[in-house]
Design an enzyme around this catalytic site. Sequence first.
Site, mmCIF file in Angstrom:
data_model
loop_
_atom_site.group_PDB
_atom_site.id
_atom_site.type_symbol
_atom_site.label_atom_id
_atom_site.label_comp_id
_atom_site.label_asym_id
_atom_site.label_seq_id
_atom_site.Cartn_x
_atom_site.Cartn_y
_atom_site.Cartn_z
ATOM 1 N N LYS A 1 1.383 -54.743 40.977
ATOM 2 C CA LYS A 1 -0.026 -54.756 41.371
ATOM 3 C C LYS A 1 -0.151 -53.809 42.566
ATOM 4 O O LYS A 1 -0.396 -54.217 43.705
ATOM 5 C CB LYS A 1 -0.447 -56.191 41.717
ATOM 6 C CG LYS A 1 -1.906 -56.460 41.471
ATOM 7 C CD LYS A 1 -2.175 -57.953 41.506
ATOM 8 C CE LYS A 1 -3.641 -58.240 41.752
ATOM 9 N NZ LYS A 1 -4.574 -57.678 40.791
HETATM 10 N N1 PPE Z 1 -5.442 -56.882 35.119
HETATM 11 C C1 PPE Z 1 -5.749 -56.245 36.262
HETATM 12 C C2 PPE Z 1 -5.788 -54.769 36.270
HETATM 13 C C3 PPE Z 1 -6.034 -56.995 37.404
HETATM 14 O O1 PPE Z 1 -6.329 -56.361 38.540
HETATM 15 C C4 PPE Z 1 -6.007 -58.398 37.349
HETATM 16 C C5 PPE Z 1 -6.336 -59.217 38.570
HETATM 17 C C6 PPE Z 1 -5.679 -59.010 36.131
HETATM 18 C C7 PPE Z 1 -5.381 -58.218 35.050
HETATM 19 C C8 PPE Z 1 -5.590 -60.506 35.996
HETATM 20 O O2 PPE Z 1 -4.515 -61.020 36.725
HETATM 21 P P1 PPE Z 1 -4.500 -62.497 37.330
HETATM 22 O O3 PPE Z 1 -5.427 -62.486 38.491
HETATM 23 O O4 PPE Z 1 -3.097 -62.726 37.699
HETATM 24 O O5 PPE Z 1 -4.964 -63.407 36.269
HETATM 25 N N2 PPE Z 1 -7.232 -58.611 39.487
HETATM 26 C C9 PPE Z 1 -7.311 -59.044 40.854
HETATM 27 C C10 PPE Z 1 -8.121 -58.082 41.696
HETATM 28 C C11 PPE Z 1 -9.542 -57.954 41.306
HETATM 29 C C12 PPE Z 1 -10.380 -57.135 42.255
HETATM 30 O O6 PPE Z 1 -11.413 -56.650 41.817
HETATM 31 O O7 PPE Z 1 -10.032 -56.995 43.437
HETATM 32 C C13 PPE Z 1 -7.856 -60.448 40.968
HETATM 33 O O8 PPE Z 1 -8.497 -60.937 40.045
HETATM 34 O O9 PPE Z 1 -7.628 -61.054 42.003
#
Ligand code: PPE
Length: 306
Positions: free
Chosen positions: A159
């Site tokens: 991330k």
């Molecule tokens: N894909 C991406 C690209 C992504 O950034 C997130 C989380 C996910 C999938 C889902 O992951 P999870 O949160 O573990 O279920 N995105 C984070 C950042 C968002 C933002 O706009 O800032 C979040 O949801 O915290």
Amino acid sequence: MGIESKYIWMNGKFVDYEKATVPFLNPALHYGFACFEGIRCYNTDQGPAIFRNREHMQRLAESAHIMGFQKLPFTTADLMKAARDTVAKNDFIACYIRPLVYLISPSMGLNMDLGEAHVSIAAWEWGSMLGEESLTKGIRANVSSFTRHHPNVMMTKSKAAGNYVNSMLAKSEAVRAGFDEAIMLDPQGYVAECTGENLFLVRKGKIYTSHTAAILEGITRDAIITLAKGLGYEVVEQPLVRDQLYVADEVFMCGTAAECVPVREIDRRQIGEGMAGPVTKAIQQAFNEVIKGRHTHSAEWLDYIG
Ligand code: PPE
């Protein structure tokens, strides 16, 4: 609701919000060399609790490892405690928690070994990212003109802050064109993920989601797969193409910040009935029970502050 709080936990110490600053000359700011997490603390029946704190902090450590940080100054257990302390110290009941690993270096340059990793954690009150209405009414998405990362160009399992330049390009393009969120295809043309969420579709009672090769393996995605199987649905992880989204009965996206959001329209084509469908609603309901502390998975997934 703003992003303010009383304190930010900076590399082991609480610092007043206004004083939580980093030097202008640092590689995280100039080159995007940092990695982060997004975690939620929910107001459960038994008080505030962090959803899947361990998994998020483990992913933070993995993100840093993938990027090549040689060493983090804190263990996963330290960071889990720091997250709980950050919520408590700021008197939050429910909030979003944002840890960041970043390089602080006495010199500029592209060699990461010139600096050392610092970790800080902020928290703020943040309702569902796409708006409370999104959870019931659903959102409108486009398929982005920007491609999601090739796994040998950026590290898709990390991330990494820099990965989100691509997300910001796609998200801003979508919003300027009147959509709420963008769906991104991978370099082969298969559906990858959204700018900050993973994606699911439902067709003839079965649930499908992209396989994990080039996406961020969401912790919400994992929870939803578990909950959906618990509700008796078959969940298939396979390559998906955009027209499978157009003819799906239901599409929904999920992530920590957005939560579980129905998609009612993609590229100006109505999806299913154009509203949250029954499978999406069943999953949202199970998820809500979990985060209230009322589900059989609650004990395993909630890390209580008190
Ligand atoms: N894909 C991406 C690209 C992504 O950034 C997130 C989380 C996910 C999938 C889902 O992951 P999870 O949160 O573990 O279920 N995105 C984070 C950042 C968002 C933002 O706009 O800032 C979040 O949801 O915290």
